[in-house]
Design an enzyme around this catalytic site. Structure first.
Site, PDB file in Angstrom:
ATOM      1  N   ASN A 208       9.805   0.874  22.134  1.00  0.00           N
ATOM      2  CA  ASN A 208      10.718   1.174  23.250  1.00  0.00           C
ATOM      3  C   ASN A 208      11.687   2.266  22.809  1.00  0.00           C
ATOM      4  OD1 ASN A 208      13.147  -0.161  22.019  1.00  0.00           O
ATOM      5  ND2 ASN A 208      11.736  -1.894  22.100  1.00  0.00           N
ATOM      6  N   LYS A 287      -9.030   3.017  13.348  1.00  0.00           N
ATOM      7  CA  LYS A 287      -8.519   3.688  14.553  1.00  0.00           C
ATOM      8  C   LYS A 287      -9.438   3.373  15.752  1.00  0.00           C
ATOM      9  CE  LYS A 287      -7.602   8.212  16.419  1.00  0.00           C
ATOM     10  NZ  LYS A 287      -8.033   9.593  16.397  1.00  0.00           N
TER      11      LYS A 287
END
Ligand code: CTP
Length: 396
Positions: A208, A287
């Site tokens: 955030n 990944k």
């Protein structure tokens, strides 16, 4: 920190050039700054520069006739709120450790009984010399505060300890020592700050916009009030505050572990961190490669740390939470007060201009069982001071 009389003593080291920005920022904050220089310091930075930045005559000569009697060294020593010597060379440390007063700087220093901060800066070998170490210890034994030198490349070409900390760090240390109202002396304060990062794979995470500023200001305000402060901090770009134990964390799980482990020893706990409510069910080892179509990530709930603290809250422990909302601020934040068994919820809305993530100001309302206390638009520094004063000072 404003409206303080700050004496800045400069001795002759290459780090003297860094003091210009300290003097400038102390002045900009509204303090009365007086610079005292040794003759050697004038080789590294000019009195004219410091006079211009401080707005006050630079004090250099013990026996000058044209000095304003008001800035006579005794008068100045009497009105000082804090005296900082930066950079403090091995030579000046040796002098002040032994009460030698052979120039304006050392004479004023000897006459001052305000809090004193020494910022040693010199070559590593000079610093590590047992004579210097003994002198530093002696200064500390007289109650002077010592700001630890930084390590790194030194102007003389050596690498090691002896660098003067940046001006912002010195300013932080001044703020710590100047404060007189030590109403949190003997108290342990635990603060969380900043965002958490929930990893999806080795290269990506969910987070955030929290900058950590509000939590850092709260930690500093508690420290300035005399508390022993531990700061559990998510990733951010802020400098570690002086005199605070900073514990870096990454995820909500790390934060829960570090905070809950310290609950029993803490008198006041402030949860200013923006903690993720959800984390990926699993973190991919490799990944994640893209493919056609939509993509979704299964998420699970994290521990609600504030609620967990509220359940185990002991008698006399003060629990302060935050509520960052985009709508129905007071209603939503008030629900959190009860649901998490907090003593106070600091509510802020990112919809308000001047509040929330990233900016240096905030607009908060302190919510308690007794009602609402709006603080209005303030700097985050002032907001932090007011929150502590409201939630903690009045408890005494
Ligand atoms: N908090 C916490 N642990 C979490 C989530 C939040 O300790 N997993 C704390 C925050 O540090 C803050 C308070 O709870 O002090 C409120 O956080 P906020 O994100 O505003 O509210 P939530 O409880 O997460 O509720 P919602 O996201 O539904 O508004």
């Amino acid at each position: 920190m404003k409206d303080k009389c700050v004496l800045v003593g400069i001795s002759g080291g290459i780090a003297a050039f860094k003091i210009c920005s300290l003097v400038s920022s102390l002045k900009k904050k509204g303090n009365d700054v007086h610079v005292l220089m040794t003759k050697e310091a004038e080789q590294f930075v000019t009195p004219l520069t410091l006079q211009t930045l401080s707005g006050n005559r630079v004090i250099r000569d013990l026996f000058s006739l044209d000095e304003n009697p008001e800035v006579h060294h005794i008068a100045l020593a009497r009105k000082a709120d804090v005296f900082v010597i930066a950079p403090a060379t091995g030579n000046i440390i040796a002098k002040i450790a032994n009460g030698i007063a052979d120039d304006m700087l050392t004479s004023t220093f000897l006459a001052a009984d305000c809090p004193k901060l020494i910022v040693p800066a010199m070559n590593t070998y000079m610093l590590e010399n047992p004579v210097t170490q003994d002198n530093i210890a002696k200064c500390a034994s007289y109650g002077m505060h010592i700001l630890d030198s930084a390590s790194g490349y030194l102007a003389c070409g050596d690498t090691g300890k002896g660098r003067m900390p940046e001006a912002s760090v010195i300013q932080d240390a001044i703020e710590m020592v100047v404060s007189k109202d030590r109403y949190l002396s003997g108290k342990r304060v635990l603060v969380s700050a900043g965002p958490t990062r929930e990893a999806l794979d080795p290269v990506r995470y969910v987070t955030n916009h929290s900058s950590g500023k509000m939590g850092y200001e709260l930690a500093k305000a508690a420290r300035n009030a005399g508390a022993e402060v531990t700061l559990v901090a998510g990733a951010n770009n802020l400098e570690d505050p002086v005199g605070i134990d900073v514990i870096p964390i990454v995820s909500a799980a790390d934060l829960a572990e570090e905070i809950l482990a310290r609950q029993s020893e803490s008198d006041i706990i402030i949860m200013a961190a923006a903690v993720a409510d959800y984390t990926p069910v699993s973190r991919a080892d490799q990944k994640i490669k893209k493919s056609e179509g939509e993509f979704s990530i299964p998420m699970k709930r994290t521990v609600d740390v504030l609620a967990a603290l509220g359940k185990r809250k002991r008698e006399g422990q003060i629990l302060i939470g935050f509520a960052m909302e985009t709508q129905n601020l007071i209603e939503n934040a008030s629900k959190k007060l009860a649901a998490k068994n907090a003593d106070y919820i600091i509510a802020n809305s990112i919809a308000d201009e001047g509040a929330g993530f990233g900016v240096d100001t905030n607009i908060v309302t302190i919510i308690s069982k007794e009602g609402l206390n709006p603080l209005g638009l303030l700097s985050k520094e002032e907001t932090a001071e007011r929150i502590l004063e409201f939630c903690v000072k009045r408890e005494d």
